[in-house]
Design an enzyme around this catalytic site. Sequence first.
Site, PDB file in Angstrom:
ATOM      1  N   SER A 252       0.659  -6.560  16.514  1.00 42.36           N
ATOM      2  CA  SER A 252       0.813  -5.543  17.554  1.00 42.36           C
ATOM      3  C   SER A 252      -0.311  -4.528  17.430  1.00 42.36           C
ATOM      4  CB  SER A 252       2.159  -4.837  17.393  1.00 42.36           C
ATOM      5  OG  SER A 252       2.105  -3.998  16.257  1.00 42.36           O
ATOM      6  N   LYS A 253      -0.260  -3.520  18.279  1.00 43.32           N
ATOM      7  CA  LYS A 253      -1.303  -2.486  18.287  1.00 43.32           C
ATOM      8  C   LYS A 253      -1.464  -1.826  16.916  1.00 43.32           C
ATOM      9  CE  LYS A 253      -2.899  -0.884  22.547  1.00 43.32           C
ATOM     10  NZ  LYS A 253      -2.185  -1.407  23.677  1.00 43.32           N
ATOM     11  N   ARG A 254      -0.366  -1.774  16.176  1.00 42.06           N
ATOM     12  CA  ARG A 254      -0.396  -1.169  14.847  1.00 42.06           C
ATOM     13  C   ARG A 254      -1.454  -1.804  13.953  1.00 42.06           C
ATOM     14  NH1 ARG A 254       3.258  -2.598  11.670  1.00 42.06           N
ATOM     15  NH2 ARG A 254       4.276  -4.037  13.095  1.00 42.06           N
ATOM     16  N   HIS A 255      -1.757  -3.072  14.252  1.00 43.08           N
ATOM     17  CA  HIS A 255      -2.713  -3.770  13.389  1.00 43.08           C
ATOM     18  C   HIS A 255      -4.155  -3.565  13.835  1.00 43.08           C
ATOM     19  CE1 HIS A 255       1.122  -5.965  12.914  1.00 43.08           C
ATOM     20  NE2 HIS A 255       0.787  -5.865  11.658  1.00 43.08           N
ATOM     21  N   GLY A 256      -4.384  -2.537  14.587  1.00 40.59           N
ATOM     22  CA  GLY A 256      -5.764  -2.239  14.998  1.00 40.59           C
ATOM     23  C   GLY A 256      -5.989  -2.614  16.449  1.00 40.59           C
TER      24      GLY A 256
END
Length: 480
Positions: A252-256
Site C-alpha cells: 500500500s501507500k505506506r510502503h512508499g
Amino acid sequence: MQVRVRFAPSPTGFLHIGNARTALFNWLYAKSVGGILVLRIEDTDQKRSTKEAVDMAIKSLKWLNIDWDEGPEIEGPYGPYYQSDRLEIYKEYTDKLLEEGKAYYCFCTSEELEKKSSMQKTLNQLITYDGKCKAVSLDEAKERIKNGELARVRFNCPKDEISVFEDFVRGTVKKASHEVGDIVLCRENGFPTYNYAVVIDDMLMRITHVIRGEDHISNTSKQVLIYQAFGFEVPKFAHTAMILGSDKEKLSKRHGASTLMDFKDEGYLPQAIRNFLALLGWTHPEALETMVDEDMIKAFALNRFSKSPAIFDTAKLRHLNAWHIRNTDLDEITNLFLPFLIKDGFLKEDYTEEEGAWAKKLVSVIRHNCVVLNDISKYVPIFFQNDFEITTEMKEILEKEESQKVLKFFKEKISEMDTIEDANIKDLIKLTQKEVGVKGPLLYHPIRYALTGTSEGSELSHICDILGKESILYRLNKFV
Ligand code: GLU
C-alpha cells in the site's frame, strides 16, 4: 496459433505497481513468443471510472515503454477497445443467453437482496442469490421492463457442475458451480459487470492467454462457467502471486511511492522499474538480477512464476536503478537526466548545444554516484560554486605540510596543461604520488577538499574534467 494477450486496466485509480507488473508480464510474454498485446480499457463501472485515470494509465504505460499492438490510439481488428463503446455487443450476447434460458431478469430490489445476504452471512451460509426471479417468464419480464420496471440480468448458473481451469502457477483450479451461483451479468443501468464483459471481450478479441494477479482467481472460476454457457473456448491462465510490502502486509501507500508516476518523479528509470517488476514473482533461469529487456524477453516463460508472494524490496529497487543509471547508453541516460537538471535550475530549458554537451559530460560523471535521478541535486552544485565553506577538520588537513606539497605540485602541473581530461588527470595524480611521495587519503583528500569542499563524490579525474582549468586553479589558489 498466434499468442494474443491483453492488459485490461480499470480506470478507477492511477496505475500502481501491481497493475504495471501485470502489464509487463503480458508485454514480455507477447514479445517472447512474437504475440500480440491488446490494451483494453475496462470502464464499465461508470461511477468510478474517469477520463483522467485512462489518460494516466496510457501515459504510465508509455513512460514504462510498454507498447501495445491493438487498443487505444492503435486500432485493430477486434475493437472498440473501450468497454463503454461495446455496450451493443454485450447486449447482443445477453439477449442470446436470455432466449436460451441461460440468463434471466431479476427484479429484486437492493434492500431485498441486502436483507437476504445479511441473513446468509448470519447463518454462515454462502452468499448467493436464491433464484426467486427465475420464476418470472421472459415474456412477462419484458412486459414489466416495458412498463418501466428496472431489472438486472442474472446468470442461470448450471447446478452440480464443476468449474475447472488450468493455471500456469496454481495448476488445476476447481470450484463447484453452486458456490458461484446466479451472479449478476448486467446491472440495472444496462452496463455489464466485470466478470461478464471480460468473457465476451476475451473471446471476441481472440485472447489465448490471460496473465493477471492472483486476486482474480475466484473471478476466473465464475468466468469459466460463463465461457461454457456460450460454448466458447476457455483461454489459458496464469495468476501471479500477490506483491507484499517488506512487512509482509499487502502493498500500500505506506510502503512508499505507489503509483507509477510517483516512481518517475522520484527519478527511477523505466528500464529499472521493468527489471524490478519482472523479478516480483518471476525468476530468470540463470537467476540474473540485473537485466535489460533482451535478457527478460529471451528467457520469459509462464512456468517460471513463483507461487509464494513477492516482496517489494525498496533497497533492491534502488540497487537496480543505480545499476541502470550506470549502464544505460550515455545519450539515453542524459536525456533522462535533462528534466531533472532543468527542474533544479542547473540547465536552462532552452539550453544551447554547448550546454547540452556539458550536461552530457556532467552526466557521464555523476551517474556513477546517483541512485535516483533526483540525486543530481546532491552532486551537481559543487561544479557551480567556486567559493564554498570547508569544515575545520578539512582546514587542518589542508594546512598540513604534506598536503601543501601535494596541492602545490598539482597546481603547478595543472597550470602547464593545455587540456584537462579524465585520462591526463589520472596520470597527473599518479605522478603527484610518485613525486611528492604520498598516497591514499594523504594524496586524495587534500585535492578533493580543495576542489569540492566535500569528502565524497565522483572520481577526482572526472571532477577535474568537468571543472576545467580555470575553476581548478581558482579553487586550488585559495588553499595553497
Ligand atoms: N479490469 C480488471 C482489473 O483492473 C482486469 C482484470 C483482468 O485482467 O481480467 O483488475
